[in-house]
Motif scaffolding. Sequence first.
Motif, PDB file in Angstrom:
ATOM      1  N   LEU A   7       0.849  -1.179   0.000  1.00 38.21           N
ATOM      2  CA  LEU A   7       0.000   0.000   0.000  1.00 38.21           C
ATOM      3  C   LEU A   7       0.884   1.228   0.000  1.00 38.21           C
ATOM      4  CD1 LEU A   7      -1.664  -2.185   1.961  1.00 38.21           C
ATOM      5  CD2 LEU A   7      -3.209  -0.224   2.000  1.00 38.21           C
ATOM      6  N   THR A   8       0.375   2.270  -0.586  1.00 37.95           N
ATOM      7  CA  THR A   8       1.080   3.530  -0.489  1.00 37.95           C
ATOM      8  C   THR A   8       0.398   4.349   0.594  1.00 37.95           C
ATOM      9  OG1 THR A   8       1.693   3.427  -2.786  1.00 37.95           O
ATOM     10  CG2 THR A   8       1.798   5.592  -1.748  1.00 37.95           C
ATOM     11  N   ILE A   9       1.182   4.758   1.559  1.00 37.06           N
ATOM     12  CA  ILE A   9       0.587   5.493   2.668  1.00 37.06           C
ATOM     13  C   ILE A   9       1.171   6.894   2.737  1.00 37.06           C
ATOM     14  CG2 ILE A   9       0.042   3.483   4.075  1.00 37.06           C
ATOM     15  CD1 ILE A   9       2.621   4.098   5.676  1.00 37.06           C
ATOM     16  N   GLY A  10       0.356   7.787   3.262  1.00 36.60           N
ATOM     17  CA  GLY A  10       0.816   9.153   3.490  1.00 36.60           C
ATOM     18  C   GLY A  10       0.761   9.446   4.987  1.00 36.60           C
ATOM     19  N   ILE A  11       1.893   9.759   5.560  1.00 39.30           N
ATOM     20  CA  ILE A  11       1.940  10.057   6.995  1.00 39.30           C
ATOM     21  C   ILE A  11       2.694  11.363   7.181  1.00 39.30           C
ATOM     22  CG2 ILE A  11       2.564   9.185   9.279  1.00 39.30           C
ATOM     23  CD1 ILE A  11       2.808   6.475   8.331  1.00 39.30           C
ATOM     24  N   GLU A  12       2.252  12.119   8.172  1.00 41.24           N
ATOM     25  CA  GLU A  12       3.049  13.281   8.545  1.00 41.24           C
ATOM     26  C   GLU A  12       4.000  12.817   9.639  1.00 41.24           C
ATOM     27  OE1 GLU A  12       0.933  16.976   9.715  1.00 41.24           O
ATOM     28  OE2 GLU A  12       2.524  17.027  11.243  1.00 41.24           O
ATOM     29  N   VAL A  13       5.288  12.899   9.361  1.00 34.22           N
ATOM     30  CA  VAL A  13       6.266  12.471  10.355  1.00 34.22           C
ATOM     31  C   VAL A  13       7.113  13.674  10.758  1.00 34.22           C
ATOM     32  CG1 VAL A  13       8.183  10.929  10.868  1.00 34.22           C
ATOM     33  CG2 VAL A  13       6.322  10.138   9.407  1.00 34.22           C
ATOM     34  N   ASN A  14       7.075  13.983  12.019  1.00 37.46           N
ATOM     35  CA  ASN A  14       7.830  15.119  12.548  1.00 37.46           C
ATOM     36  C   ASN A  14       7.604  16.377  11.715  1.00 37.46           C
ATOM     37  OD1 ASN A  14       8.793  13.432  14.544  1.00 37.46           O
ATOM     38  ND2 ASN A  14      10.615  12.879  13.352  1.00 37.46           N
ATOM     39  N   GLU A  16       6.670  16.657   8.628  1.00 36.33           N
ATOM     40  CA  GLU A  16       6.811  16.574   7.179  1.00 36.33           C
ATOM     41  C   GLU A  16       5.926  15.474   6.618  1.00 36.33           C
ATOM     42  OE1 GLU A  16      10.698  16.240   5.287  1.00 36.33           O
ATOM     43  OE2 GLU A  16      11.434  17.583   6.866  1.00 36.33           O
ATOM     44  N   GLN A  17       5.281  15.772   5.506  1.00 38.85           N
ATOM     45  CA  GLN A  17       4.429  14.774   4.873  1.00 38.85           C
ATOM     46  C   GLN A  17       5.295  13.798   4.084  1.00 38.85           C
ATOM     47  OE1 GLN A  17       1.171  14.860   5.560  1.00 38.85           O
ATOM     48  NE2 GLN A  17       0.899  12.932   4.446  1.00 38.85           N
ATOM     49  N   VAL A  18       5.152  12.502   4.361  1.00 37.90           N
ATOM     50  CA  VAL A  18       5.902  11.524   3.573  1.00 37.90           C
ATOM     51  C   VAL A  18       4.932  10.539   2.935  1.00 37.90           C
ATOM     52  CG1 VAL A  18       7.988  11.672   4.975  1.00 37.90           C
ATOM     53  CG2 VAL A  18       6.279   9.963   5.519  1.00 37.90           C
ATOM     54  N   THR A  19       5.268  10.095   1.760  1.00 40.84           N
ATOM     55  CA  THR A  19       4.442   9.125   1.049  1.00 40.84           C
ATOM     56  C   THR A  19       5.347   7.961   0.656  1.00 40.84           C
ATOM     57  OG1 THR A  19       3.126  10.934   0.184  1.00 40.84           O
ATOM     58  CG2 THR A  19       2.866   8.805  -0.899  1.00 40.84           C
ATOM     59  N   HIS A  20       4.925   6.738   1.015  1.00 45.15           N
ATOM     60  CA  HIS A  20       5.784   5.587   0.766  1.00 45.15           C
ATOM     61  C   HIS A  20       4.961   4.344   0.533  1.00 45.15           C
ATOM     62  CE1 HIS A  20      10.113   5.818   1.027  1.00 45.15           C
ATOM     63  NE2 HIS A  20       9.978   6.881   1.800  1.00 45.15           N
ATOM     64  N   ASP A  73      -1.891   5.509   8.095  1.00 44.80           N
ATOM     65  CA  ASP A  73      -2.140   6.315   6.894  1.00 44.80           C
ATOM     66  C   ASP A  73      -2.997   7.519   7.297  1.00 44.80           C
ATOM     67  OD1 ASP A  73      -2.193   7.034   4.228  1.00 44.80           O
ATOM     68  OD2 ASP A  73      -3.938   5.760   3.767  1.00 44.80           O
ATOM     69  N   GLY A  74      -2.536   8.695   6.972  1.00 49.26           N
ATOM     70  CA  GLY A  74      -3.298   9.902   7.296  1.00 49.26           C
ATOM     71  C   GLY A  74      -3.033  10.445   8.692  1.00 49.26           C
ATOM     72  N   ALA A  75      -2.249   9.738   9.471  1.00 51.31           N
ATOM     73  CA  ALA A  75      -2.002  10.196  10.848  1.00 51.31           C
ATOM     74  C   ALA A  75      -0.762  11.084  10.899  1.00 51.31           C
ATOM     75  CB  ALA A  75      -1.822   8.997  11.768  1.00 51.31           C
ATOM     76  N   SER A  76      -0.586  11.682  12.067  1.00 52.48           N
ATOM     77  CA  SER A  76       0.604  12.487  12.280  1.00 52.48           C
ATOM     78  C   SER A  76       1.421  11.821  13.385  1.00 52.48           C
ATOM     79  CB  SER A  76       0.168  13.909  12.625  1.00 52.48           C
ATOM     80  OG  SER A  76       0.952  14.418  13.653  1.00 52.48           O
ATOM     81  N   VAL A  77       2.695  11.581  13.100  1.00 50.78           N
ATOM     82  CA  VAL A  77       3.552  10.840  14.021  1.00 50.78           C
ATOM     83  C   VAL A  77       4.705  11.734  14.452  1.00 50.78           C
ATOM     84  CG1 VAL A  77       5.156   8.885  14.179  1.00 50.78           C
ATOM     85  CG2 VAL A  77       2.953   8.593  13.021  1.00 50.78           C
ATOM     86  N   ARG A  78       5.031  11.675  15.736  1.00 52.29           N
ATOM     87  CA  ARG A  78       6.199  12.434  16.188  1.00 52.29           C
ATOM     88  C   ARG A  78       7.118  11.506  16.974  1.00 52.29           C
ATOM     89  NH1 ARG A  78       6.138  18.315  19.093  1.00 52.29           N
ATOM     90  NH2 ARG A  78       4.796  17.261  20.588  1.00 52.29           N
TER      91      ARG A  78
END
Lengths: 166, 797, 272
Positions: A7-14, A16-20, A73-78
């Motif tokens: 799956l391709t997921i989009g997460i905000e990490v620290n 920044e938006q990342v898609t992988h 997916d769609g969450a924000s992670v720190r």
Amino acid sequence: MAGKTTLTIGIEVNGEQVTHAVEPRTSLADFLRDTLGLTGTNLGCEHGVCGACTVEIDGAPARSCITLAVACDGASVRTTEGLADDPVAEELRAAFKAHHALQCGYCTSGMLVTARDIVMRLPEADEARVRVELAGNLCRCTGYMGVVNAIVAVLAARSPHPRQDP
Amino acid sequence: MTDVRPPAPRAGSRDVPGGRGVGARLPRKEDNRFLRGKGQYVANIRVPGMMEVAFVRSPVAHARVRGIVKPAGMEGRVFTMADLAGVRPIVSDSGLPGFRSSAQYPLARNKVRHVGEAVAMCVARTRAEAEDLAEQVELDLEPLPVVADMLQALEPGAARVHDHWDCNVFLDTLVDDDLAAVRANAVITVKRTLRTARQCMAPLEGRAVLACPDARLDQLTVYTASQLPHVIRTGLSECLGIDQGRLRVIAPDVGGGFGYKAILLPEELCVAWLAMRLDAPVRWIEDRFEHLSTNANCREHAYEITGYADAAGHLLAIDCDAVVDSGAYSMYPFTACLEAAQIGSILPGPYKMQRYRCHTRSAATNKSPIVPYRGVARPGVCLAIELVMDGIAREAGLEPHEVRLRKLVRPDEMPYVNITDKHFDSGDYPECLRRAVDALDIPKWRTRQAAGEPDGRRVGVGLAIYCEQAAHGTSVYAAWGIPMVPGHEQCLARFAPDGTLELRVGAHSHGQGLETTLAQVANEVLGIDPARVRVVLGDTAMTPYSTGTWGSRSMVMSGGAAASACEVIAGRVRAIASHLLEAAPADIELEDDVVRIVGTDREMPLAEIARVWYREPQRLPPDVDPAGLETTMGYKPAADTGTFSYACHACAVAVDTELGSVEILDYVVVEDGGTLVNPLIVDGQICGGAAQGIGTALYEEMPFSDEAQPLASTLADYSLPGATEIPAIRIAHMETPSPLSTFGQKGIGEGGAVAPPAAILNAVNDALAPLGALVAECPVTPDRVLDALRRAGESRA
Amino acid sequence: MKAPAFAYEKPDSLDAALRLLADAGEDAKPIAGGQSLGPLLNFRLTRPSLLVDVRGLVEMSAVGDSHDHLTLGAGTTHAAIEDGRVPDPANGMLRHVAHGIAYRAIRNRGTLGGSLAHADPAADWLSVMTVLDAEVLTATAAGPGVHAAAHFAQGPLATVLEPGELVVAIRIPKLSTRARWSYFKVNRKPGEFAHAIAAVVHDPERDVCRAVVGATGDAPYLIEDARPLLRGFDPRWAADHVSAAGLDAGSHAHRVHVAALRRAGAQIGGVQ
Ligand SMILES: Cc1cc2nc3c(=O)[nH]c(=O)nc-3n(C[C@H](O)[C@H](O)[C@H](O)COP(=O)(O)OP(=O)(O)OC[C@H]3O[C@@H](n4cnc5c(N)ncnc54)[C@H](O)[C@@H]3O)c2cc1C
Ligand code: FES
Ligand code: FES
């Protein structure tokens, strides 16, 4: 196999938006560490007990070892790296250093995330409550003395009504 | 090459406000990287093209390997011992007479001898894929009778762990004595049958190995989570049959050691071999399941101990039979018998006695090989003798501290050679005990005990005192004849042109804070700001040879070496400064980053000396020492019999006799570690050690089935104490300098873990004494408390 | 300790989730917080072909309030209950219990529905919902269902749920204001699964006095009429119930469960 196997997921990490693209079986911890190179989050048990892998998901502490990356997916992670400029984390880091709250440092990233949650969520916590709230973060080195003292010190410093010793 | 003698013991800068030398409560330099998630543990190192290994491990404790079937098409990614032909097994023999030798192959050959023994190695792009592959490997194992218990192992008809042995004993030792007269005359005889459970050391970071071939240097770099990188390099080179020069071992940041990482691993051999075979970087990261199911490898002892005393409670003699469950193999470098041999030599503890007999056996079983854990045999030994001392007190109608005071070595007897020829260097053991008794306030607890608890629980108090030989050296280990005998510890010290100092030592730090404490030593000698000192550790290419960090030795040995090297540099700095400042070298003092003519304000920055040496050599004196501002110095204490730190732990507990639960109400430690180089760090070591000791006493146990299957496979079952289980421990210090070490410092790294089992069991038994119950096994789980109560009830009925 | 491979879907409605599960057959599993499933996957003790993520489904997040019942969505997290972000129909009992489940980081993701469906005998909600006489509201592709909490678990890690059946919500009777409750969890460390559980609910207005004996290694054991506990502690009465709950008389576990029942009775104000 029915269902998606990558799956391709989009997460905000620290921040920044990342898609992988990820395999569903990849834990959030492995995604952060292996895919994004954020190795500040360590793995101590991979079954939810030790707390070393604790990160913030949508502002609340969570175990990255038993949370699937795809479920974020769609969450924000720190992670600990994302706390670099956070003022509360900065107070905690200073207190951790002053109170010798770490030895090998392996538990420290998870400890800081939990400690920050305690300080923000339970400003009135006393030492006993701090210990209960720390129960899910194992440290094999310090015997917790420095960790507890550091958190209690930060709570006291932030308190508008300094606690009186009975 | 001893142009400067080591300095005489000195008090350090403890009392100097703002002091940054020996004795200063300096926050740690290394904290900064860990607090920002920048710790470089092996698992955090990323190398392009890195492959991952998962092992196929034995599901049974004892079996003949009839066949290993690799999944079709995957033959090139699965390896067995047949593929590793030419790799030699790990053999770690003791020179003590009668030792039986074992051979541990990196991957099982012919036989598996414990659950989790590696049988095959699978390699893939990710760990998950390597595990997928490992699941497909088929093992054909013919089960053999299992030796699951050390006492069962010693029975005449027991199955054999090693076919070519005549019994299951690695080593039998006897310290003999004639106890007939004592037996006949003793008024008090206290006999105890004790057991301590097998434990997992459980550093939060497991073991980890990453091997990277380097074609340019024709060298294999092995990153490994190890306490002794130099010893690993030697072991790897011997087993792999390649020159040591072709191996570089780096132990980067290590997430806790405790002894778990003081061993040459079969997995290290496998991964190193595979990286060379594939000519690619390969790693294996131990996970928690592997740790729990394969590596519960410490602490399991059984004692039959008898103490004899006169009517007034004077201990006369000890007679003991001890067995250690040494597991299946003799591990490198400490061997299978270090632990039991140590029991024989240290059981008398800090006490004087007339007679002493101790018989020990290191039993081979179908469990993982025993590895010395923080305190090695001491927690068990301390438990054994301290339970006997409490028994004597009870029989004599005395308080526990009273019988102890009668037989503790007194300060006026120091230095003291005890009954097993241990050389106690200094200290006041009785005062330590008295302070602990006062700090706990035993009379207060006696009153509370008499009044009874409102909630019906029973309160008890317990004590334990021990002394601990640390940093013992050549003669001691040579006598044991193990593969590794420590000699001189070395330190390389050198100034950089900007006046920063680098110290390189071969010991390692896995939380102990050597990067800070060695910088404090440099400050003490050279006056340099610890912030301007870089300490380099853990890399065989960068540091002098060392047997590593174990045995509470680093502060004494590496600290001594760092001081010696800094003294040499200081002498050369003085020589240059005397030329530049035009004064006699003896009149030059080094303090606060300057060199100064004593009693004047004529000074220059310390860094200026370095600058002149490197960048303005035209200003140097003509007779300047051409060795410059760089030296390697070796250090060994005046006598290598070791420093003896000691401590008394005293605690009060409440026992719930309905649930069997135990709560620690107060816990006090009074300890003497000689001169404390950094009291902040020392307190951390004591508290962390005590927390592990509390784990041993109350929580941690790997239970095994009759088939030697480890039964706790998660951290929910293998219970490590958390912040709620460890009380706010109160620590007090005495500081009797050791006459043997550079600054009077003693080894303190392990001590905290030694006394808690004894102190806590004594307290629990004090609480249960009115009910006639006695707990004699560790950990004191609710079931064990309830068992003891039931036995007491039955024996009364 | 890496999970075996599986496929994953995150449907956006309950219906879609039910369809996915129905189509995929027995090897598919729902996943909610993943706080029980995650460890099982990492140990490779479960090998689903497909995980259907039900976390955050609106249908499972709803709170329903009627005169005498409160309905909590299956997706309600332990932390939401702990914090009082959803109403507590049991006069604070749910908040108290939630605080004692695992650790905050786990409570932030673990859900009520996931906990019940997992049916670990030592888990808290199973015993609590049994003593509160709650109902588990479910759905399959064929339609809704209802199960009494007391009959929901059928043994360790076994429930009445059919493959493809999802827990949607829990319907909990409201305690009246005068009702009292007690909850005694025996564990050695906070956040651990229980070694013994005893809970009592006494609601005179509704003429209810129930107790539960939990963490027996099997499904919780309900004592529908626990009035004897209020009159004074009768060790025989308690021992018989604990034996009936499946524990061997004479075992330590039996003794500890009897003690837990006594203490839960004492906490609620029973005569000792
Ligand atoms: C270290 C640790 C300590 C813990 N301590 C405790 C404790 O003290 N007390 C306690 O009670 N629990 C404890 N837990 C378990 C925790 O409460 C879990 O959150 C809970 O059991 C599962 O909830 P979940 O939402 O995470 O479910 P998941 O892990 O997602 O799923 C669990 C199971 O339920 C199924 N499932 C999930 N949702 C549904 C649904 N809506 N319908 C049907 N089936 C569903 C899944 O297929 C799976 O089989 C602990 C967990 C850990 C890791
Ligand atoms: S690694 Fe996640 S809790 Fe231990
Ligand atoms: S500092 Fe080593 S585990 Fe906490």
